[in-house]
Write an enzyme that holds these catalytic residues in place. Structure first.
Site, short mmCIF file in Angstrom:
data_model
loop_
_atom_site.label_atom_id
_atom_site.label_comp_id
_atom_site.label_asym_id
_atom_site.label_seq_id
_atom_site.Cartn_x
_atom_site.Cartn_y
_atom_site.Cartn_z
N ASP A 102 0.84 -1.20 0.00
CA ASP A 102 0.00 0.00 0.00
C ASP A 102 0.87 1.25 0.00
O ASP A 102 2.04 1.21 0.40
CB ASP A 102 -0.88 0.03 1.27
CG ASP A 102 -1.87 -1.12 1.29
OD1 ASP A 102 -2.17 -1.66 0.22
OD2 ASP A 102 -2.32 -1.46 2.41
N1 URA Z 1 -1.24 -5.92 3.91
C1 URA Z 1 -1.74 -4.66 3.92
O1 URA Z 1 -2.76 -4.40 4.52
N2 URA Z 1 -1.05 -3.71 3.27
C2 URA Z 1 0.11 -3.95 2.60
O2 URA Z 1 0.70 -3.03 2.05
C3 URA Z 1 0.60 -5.25 2.62
C4 URA Z 1 -0.09 -6.22 3.27
#
Ligand code: URA
Length: 232
Positions: A102
């Site tokens: 993310d």
């Molecule tokens: N899980 C999440 O919630 N975000 C990420 O970036 C990776 C795994």
């Protein structure tokens, strides 16, 4: 491969700039000047130089990036900076990130132009583990650890069993998951009535984020790294 394609792929310049270099007799193939952009070379065998500097052939690229917060895991985005904006080489080799983190997640992200490598790490049937350091709103409990061990019911179904462990700091834990669903760690914490406040990926399989890489820095994967990823 045509010499002009080879030189532009290796980042020497655009096709037009490369044509100019050829015309100006700056390019040698096996020590002989070449001026035609159409000439075919075998990049594995022929020795190409520009202004006496040998141009090494790089076909496949494998990088470990310490992704900083604020970058999108995509090859392009109209609004935000992408992780590829952090890589200033190999612009012509169609690099892409292996999976997604993310925008507000940091840590280990692999970058490549090898689709098969991507598949080996991302295919759900391969079960390659990913471990994250989580700062959460509340401290995790014994019961949370047990719930993660069984799997968590998300709206699209039960997750695979995940490993949740305490760290030595309050509100900090380590979670290992074996799949890559959208916002998976954040949603798993939400499901146990907690919230992720900061997330950092620290390993993929047995490959750990190189602690000498500052956020935004990257390096090539080594033979040892490939062994740790269990990729031949
Ligand atoms: N899980 C999440 O919630 N975000 C990420 O970036 C990776 C795994």
């Amino acid at each position: 491969m045509r010499i002009d394609k080879f030189l532009s792929n290796m980042g020497v310049g655009t096709r037009t700039e490369v044509k100019q270099l050829l015309k100006k007799k700056c390019v040698t193939i096996n020590d002989k000047f070449e001026t035609s952009p159409k000439i075919q070379i075998n990049p594995e065998i022929d020795i190409v130089s520009v202004n006496d500097k040998r141009i090494d052939y790089i076909d496949k690229v494998y990088l470990m990036l310490n992704k900083p917060k604020g970058y999108i895991s995509a090859t392009e985005d109209g609004q935000h900076q992408t992780v590829l904006d952090l890589i200033d080489e190999y612009k012509y080799l169609d690099l892409f990130p292996v999976g997604r983190l993310d925008k507000d997640t940091e840590g280990l992200l692999l970058i490549t132009n090898d689709g098969q490598f991507n598949h080996q790490l991302m295919s759900p049937s391969k079960y390659v583990s990913k471990t994250y350091e989580v700062i959460s709103k509340k401290n995790i409990t014994k019961s949370d650890i047990n719930v993660f061990k069984v799997g968590i019911e998300l709206n699209e179904g039960l997750t695979k069993p995940a490993k949740l462990v305490h760290s030595d700091e309050v509100n900090k834990s380590l979670v290992t998951i074996y799949e890559g669903r959208y916002h998976q760690v954040k949603r798993m914490f939400h499901a146990i009535d907690n919230e992720v406040e900061a997330l950092k990926r620290i390993s993929i399989g047995d490959l750990q984020l190189d602690s000498t890489l500052a956020p935004g820095e990257y390096r090539h994967l080594t033979q040892e790294d490939f062994k740790l990823l269990d990729i031949k």
